[in-house]
Design a protein around this motif. Structure first.
Motif, mmCIF file in Angstrom:
data_model
loop_
_atom_site.group_PDB
_atom_site.id
_atom_site.type_symbol
_atom_site.label_atom_id
_atom_site.label_comp_id
_atom_site.label_asym_id
_atom_site.label_seq_id
_atom_site.Cartn_x
_atom_site.Cartn_y
_atom_site.Cartn_z
ATOM 1 N N LYS A 28 -12.733 7.977 -17.216
ATOM 2 C CA LYS A 28 -12.132 8.081 -15.956
ATOM 3 C C LYS A 28 -13.394 8.135 -14.919
ATOM 4 C CE LYS A 28 -10.331 12.129 -15.704
ATOM 5 N NZ LYS A 28 -9.415 13.310 -15.642
ATOM 6 N N ILE A 34 -3.476 -0.008 -12.582
ATOM 7 C CA ILE A 34 -2.088 0.445 -11.695
ATOM 8 C C ILE A 34 -2.076 -0.859 -10.642
ATOM 9 C CG2 ILE A 34 -1.798 2.646 -12.326
ATOM 10 C CD1 ILE A 34 -2.900 3.161 -9.765
ATOM 11 N N ASN A 42 -6.688 7.037 -14.632
ATOM 12 C CA ASN A 42 -6.822 7.590 -15.976
ATOM 13 C C ASN A 42 -6.954 6.446 -16.818
ATOM 14 O OD1 ASN A 42 -6.808 10.387 -15.838
ATOM 15 N ND2 ASN A 42 -4.447 10.556 -15.595
ATOM 16 N N LYS A 43 -7.947 5.698 -16.468
ATOM 17 C CA LYS A 43 -8.179 4.261 -17.435
ATOM 18 C C LYS A 43 -7.210 3.430 -17.447
ATOM 19 C CE LYS A 43 -9.776 6.314 -21.184
ATOM 20 N NZ LYS A 43 -10.057 6.428 -22.555
ATOM 21 N N GLU A 44 -6.068 3.571 -16.863
ATOM 22 C CA GLU A 44 -5.013 2.509 -17.049
ATOM 23 C C GLU A 44 -4.910 1.519 -15.585
ATOM 24 O OE1 GLU A 44 -1.938 4.879 -19.802
ATOM 25 O OE2 GLU A 44 -1.230 3.589 -18.159
ATOM 26 N N TYR A 73 -7.544 1.499 -10.925
ATOM 27 C CA TYR A 73 -7.291 2.308 -12.441
ATOM 28 C C TYR A 73 -6.925 3.605 -12.004
ATOM 29 C CZ TYR A 73 -8.846 -1.574 -15.648
ATOM 30 O OH TYR A 73 -8.919 -2.552 -16.316
ATOM 31 N N THR A 88 -8.752 8.392 -10.168
ATOM 32 C CA THR A 88 -8.431 6.913 -9.732
ATOM 33 C C THR A 88 -9.653 6.376 -9.125
ATOM 34 O OG1 THR A 88 -6.081 7.667 -9.154
ATOM 35 C CG2 THR A 88 -6.742 5.601 -8.404
#
Lengths: 112, 114
Positions: free
Chosen positions: B71, B55, B51-53, B49, B31
């Motif tokens: 990451k 949030i 894992n590259k997503e 983020y 993260t």
């Protein structure tokens, strides 16, 4: 909105004395609290944390006290040293949340 | 052996320009975060983020766009810079995305918009 704040923006302490930094919060859902130290020109650095099922936690020369009844958090530094001069932030979060909410910070200056 | 690094450390630019700040962590964390610290030292989360997503996406002007190529990296691109964007921007990382996981901060990037 609900936020975390500090009672005093600045604190001047004589070297060797104990320091007490206070923080008031308003989010009654918060159950995780943390103190960070930010030295001049650097990023914040973790000091100590506490969960709401505790009212006191001790680290090396630091103690955090939590009073959930009055929504108050404090950081005590024993035998304050020149290296303790920094800005201190409290932050809080509900346990399962993703976001830390930071208070405004208290600048501690240690007098020789 | 720096844990969380940011470049540049200082950035001075004119209003209307586009600029990027880069962040890298070698802690193996999943993260990463961007925070903005204003002149009163108030620290506010902008993005996170895991894992590259994405949030966390706070109420930030869409001129700010984070990008996580992997990451270990989270870059911040700012379009059409405004005077009010002047601040210190901190990158941070943690192993897990929960607020209870200790966040490790970089040294900050001081952005000055003239």
């Amino acid at each position: 909105g609900e936020s975390v704040g500090l009672h005093l923006p600045t604190l001047s302490v004589q070297e060797g004395d104990n320091s007490i930094i206070n923080c008031a919060y308003s989010n009654s859902a918060s159950d995780y609290f943390i103190w960070y130290k930010q030295e001049s020109g650097k990023g914040p650095q973790f000091i100590i944390d506490i969960r709401s099922n505790m009212d006191k936690r001790q680290g090396q020369r630091v103690t955090v006290l939590l009073n959930k009844t009055v929504k108050h958090l404090s950081l005590q530094i024993a035998a304050t040293q020149p290296g303790d001069s920094a800005v201190y932030f409290c932050a809080e979060s509900p346990w399962s949340d993703y976001k830390l909410s930071f208070g405004a910070g208290t600048t501690v200056t240690v007098r020789a | 052996d720096t844990a969380v690094s940011q470049t540049p450390k200082y950035l001075v630019t004119q209003m209307g320009n586009d600029k990027s700040i880069k962040c890298e962590q070698n802690l193996g964390h999943d993260t990463m975060y961007w925070y903005k610290q204003d002149s009163k030292k108030f620290l506010k989360i902008m993005f996170s983020y895991n894992n590259k997503e994405l949030i966390i996406n706070e109420t930030v002007p869409n001129r700010f766009s984070p990008k996580s190529p992997d990451k270990a990296h989270l870059n911040l691109h700012i379009n059409s810079l405004e005077l009010g964007d002047s601040a210190v921007y901190f990158c941070a990382s943690s192993q897990e995305p929960l607020a209870t996981d200790t966040q490790y901060f970089g040294p900050g990037t001081r952005l000055t918009v003239l």
